[in-house]
Write a protein that holds these residues in place. Structure first.
Motif, mmCIF file in Angstrom:
data_model
loop_
_atom_site.group_PDB
_atom_site.id
_atom_site.type_symbol
_atom_site.label_atom_id
_atom_site.label_comp_id
_atom_site.label_asym_id
_atom_site.label_seq_id
_atom_site.Cartn_x
_atom_site.Cartn_y
_atom_site.Cartn_z
ATOM 1 N N GLY A 114 61.341 39.055 24.553
ATOM 2 C CA GLY A 114 61.340 38.771 25.983
ATOM 3 C C GLY A 114 62.522 39.474 26.641
ATOM 4 N N SER A 115 62.718 39.219 27.924
ATOM 5 C CA SER A 115 63.809 39.879 28.627
ATOM 6 C C SER A 115 64.356 38.964 29.708
ATOM 7 C CB SER A 115 63.314 41.171 29.281
ATOM 8 O OG SER A 115 62.398 40.854 30.320
ATOM 9 N N PHE A 116 65.497 39.345 30.213
ATOM 10 C CA PHE A 116 66.108 38.554 31.270
ATOM 11 C C PHE A 116 65.225 38.543 32.516
ATOM 12 C CE2 PHE A 116 68.764 38.037 35.006
ATOM 13 C CZ PHE A 116 69.242 36.761 34.735
ATOM 14 N N THR A 117 64.577 39.658 32.811
ATOM 15 C CA THR A 117 63.732 39.701 34.013
ATOM 16 C C THR A 117 62.571 38.725 33.900
ATOM 17 O OG1 THR A 117 62.611 41.644 33.115
ATOM 18 C CG2 THR A 117 64.293 42.040 34.755
ATOM 19 N N SER A 118 62.028 38.544 32.688
ATOM 20 C CA SER A 118 60.948 37.564 32.528
ATOM 21 C C SER A 118 61.483 36.143 32.707
ATOM 22 C CB SER A 118 60.274 37.707 31.166
ATOM 23 O OG SER A 118 61.141 37.321 30.126
ATOM 24 N N LEU A 119 62.710 35.925 32.323
ATOM 25 C CA LEU A 119 63.330 34.600 32.447
ATOM 26 C C LEU A 119 63.585 34.235 33.904
ATOM 27 C CD1 LEU A 119 64.385 32.346 30.577
ATOM 28 C CD2 LEU A 119 66.613 33.440 30.675
ATOM 29 N N SER A 120 63.842 35.243 34.718
ATOM 30 C CA SER A 120 64.214 34.992 36.117
ATOM 31 C C SER A 120 63.078 34.418 36.961
ATOM 32 C CB SER A 120 64.766 36.259 36.760
ATOM 33 O OG SER A 120 63.779 37.254 36.795
ATOM 34 N N SER A 121 61.854 34.423 36.450
ATOM 35 C CA SER A 121 60.739 33.879 37.227
ATOM 36 C C SER A 121 60.507 32.384 36.985
ATOM 37 C CB SER A 121 59.464 34.668 36.933
ATOM 38 O OG SER A 121 59.126 34.556 35.575
ATOM 39 N N PHE A 122 61.378 31.744 36.182
ATOM 40 C CA PHE A 122 61.210 30.330 35.864
ATOM 41 C C PHE A 122 62.342 29.492 36.446
ATOM 42 C CE2 PHE A 122 59.222 32.711 32.356
ATOM 43 C CZ PHE A 122 57.928 32.226 32.465
ATOM 44 N N ASN A 123 62.026 28.248 36.795
ATOM 45 C CA ASN A 123 63.030 27.333 37.349
ATOM 46 C C ASN A 123 63.467 26.242 36.383
ATOM 47 O OD1 ASN A 123 63.101 28.547 39.949
ATOM 48 N ND2 ASN A 123 61.139 27.577 40.393
ATOM 49 N N LYS A 124 62.620 25.918 35.403
ATOM 50 C CA LYS A 124 62.940 24.859 34.435
ATOM 51 C C LYS A 124 62.978 25.481 33.040
ATOM 52 C CE LYS A 124 61.488 20.570 36.036
ATOM 53 N NZ LYS A 124 60.505 19.496 35.938
ATOM 54 N N ILE A 125 64.179 25.519 32.472
ATOM 55 C CA ILE A 125 64.403 26.223 31.208
ATOM 56 C C ILE A 125 64.881 25.243 30.139
ATOM 57 C CG2 ILE A 125 65.808 28.002 30.083
ATOM 58 C CD1 ILE A 125 65.958 29.387 32.866
ATOM 59 N N LEU A 126 64.310 25.366 28.953
ATOM 60 C CA LEU A 126 64.736 24.560 27.810
ATOM 61 C C LEU A 126 65.351 25.497 26.772
ATOM 62 C CD1 LEU A 126 64.739 21.727 26.427
ATOM 63 C CD2 LEU A 126 62.602 22.422 25.319
ATOM 64 N N ILE A 127 66.645 25.320 26.493
ATOM 65 C CA ILE A 127 67.320 26.091 25.449
ATOM 66 C C ILE A 127 67.174 25.315 24.145
ATOM 67 C CG2 ILE A 127 69.500 27.066 24.645
ATOM 68 C CD1 ILE A 127 70.434 27.079 27.590
ATOM 69 N N VAL A 128 66.732 26.002 23.099
ATOM 70 C CA VAL A 128 66.450 25.349 21.821
ATOM 71 C C VAL A 128 67.244 26.008 20.706
ATOM 72 C CG1 VAL A 128 64.653 24.847 20.106
ATOM 73 C CG2 VAL A 128 64.134 24.665 22.561
ATOM 74 N N ASP A 129 67.895 25.167 19.902
ATOM 75 C CA ASP A 129 68.569 25.627 18.684
ATOM 76 C C ASP A 129 68.212 24.651 17.576
ATOM 77 O OD1 ASP A 129 70.063 27.293 17.074
ATOM 78 O OD2 ASP A 129 71.935 27.036 18.168
ATOM 79 N N ASP A 130 68.492 25.024 16.336
ATOM 80 C CA ASP A 130 68.165 24.126 15.238
ATOM 81 C C ASP A 130 69.149 22.972 15.145
ATOM 82 O OD1 ASP A 130 70.187 25.876 14.434
ATOM 83 O OD2 ASP A 130 69.405 26.156 12.415
ATOM 84 N N SER A 131 70.439 23.280 15.288
ATOM 85 C CA SER A 131 71.481 22.288 15.064
ATOM 86 C C SER A 131 72.647 22.565 16.001
ATOM 87 C CB SER A 131 71.941 22.407 13.599
ATOM 88 O OG SER A 131 72.881 21.437 13.276
ATOM 89 N N ILE A 132 73.406 21.531 16.326
ATOM 90 C CA ILE A 132 74.610 21.720 17.132
ATOM 91 C C ILE A 132 75.808 21.200 16.352
ATOM 92 C CG2 ILE A 132 74.211 19.563 18.404
ATOM 93 C CD1 ILE A 132 75.633 20.851 20.814
ATOM 94 N N ASP A 133 76.810 22.070 16.221
ATOM 95 C CA ASP A 133 78.081 21.683 15.609
ATOM 96 C C ASP A 133 79.101 21.579 16.742
ATOM 97 O OD1 ASP A 133 77.035 21.802 12.928
ATOM 98 O OD2 ASP A 133 77.214 23.973 13.015
ATOM 99 N N SER A 134 79.818 22.662 17.001
ATOM 100 C CA SER A 134 80.816 22.647 18.082
ATOM 101 C C SER A 134 80.146 22.703 19.456
ATOM 102 C CB SER A 134 81.782 23.827 17.943
ATOM 103 O OG SER A 134 81.123 25.044 18.263
ATOM 104 N N GLY A 135 78.965 23.275 19.524
ATOM 105 C CA GLY A 135 78.263 23.410 20.791
ATOM 106 C C GLY A 135 78.586 24.698 21.533
#
Length: 191
Positions: A114-135
């Motif tokens: 994907g690309s940043f330009t494709s991301l710019s057309s959305f208003n509700k974004i979910l960032i997903v990672d497997d695990s969080i340590d320090s964040g």
């Protein structure tokens, strides 16, 4: 703190259900490497597009370079569990001790799919990672998106587990705290 080997697909489906209860993202930003696997399943479960970025920690590069997995796969889980808990506690101690000296200036990300330009057309974004340590990774990816898209976007974060007690950011959705997951791609996973 304990280490558990999870049923990865079931855990991802459970996380997707948790997200769907209160949030309807329009796109998922998965953080490679581990977060990509989680994000792919969430994307399928929620029937929404996926963008993939990479923001790798320096220690991950070192572990990959020395092929630690060749040793870890040969030792019993009882031993590797102790090593994983010790490593996590040591990293958490270092993080807490040096929190005020951590640099947050490198908020660039590498686009994998994907690309940043494709991301710019959305208003509700979910960032997903497997695990969080320090964040720090989640924090930097979120800052990158906010910096480039402005504050018009609503950003939430989802992870399967959280290992540190006080990460820089708290995920909006997670399954377990104070637990280390053994994923199918973990360096000590056998089989």
């Amino acid at each position: 703190m304990k280490v558990i080997t999870i049923d990865f697909n079931s855990a991802c489906v459970e996380l997707a259900e948790k997200v769907k209860e209160s949030y309807q993202p329009e796109v998922i930003v998965g953080i490679a490497t581990g977060g990509l696997f989680v994000a792919q399943i969430l994307s399928e479960q929620m029937n929404i597009p996926l963008v993939v970025v990479k923001k790798q920690r320096p220690m991950t590069k070192i572990k990959n370079k020395i092929h630690l997995d060749l040793v870890l796969k040969k030792i019993p889980y009882v031993v590797s569990n102790i090593l994983r808990v010790l490593e996590t506690k040591f990293n958490e101690y270092r993080f807490e001790k040096n929190k005020s000296n951590i640099s947050y200036s490198d908020i660039s990300v590498e686009w994998i799919e994907g690309s940043f330009t494709s991301l710019s057309s959305f208003n509700k974004i979910l960032i997903v990672d497997d695990s969080i340590d320090s964040g720090k990774t989640l924090y930097l990816v979120k800052q990158f998106i906010k910096m480039n898209l402005g504050h018009k976007v609503e950003i939430k974060m989802a992870v399967l587990n959280q290992t540190f007690k006080n990460p820089l950011v708290n995920p909006d959705f997670l399954l377990d705290k104070n637990v280390i997951y053994r994923f199918p791609w973990s360096k000590d996973t056998k089989g």
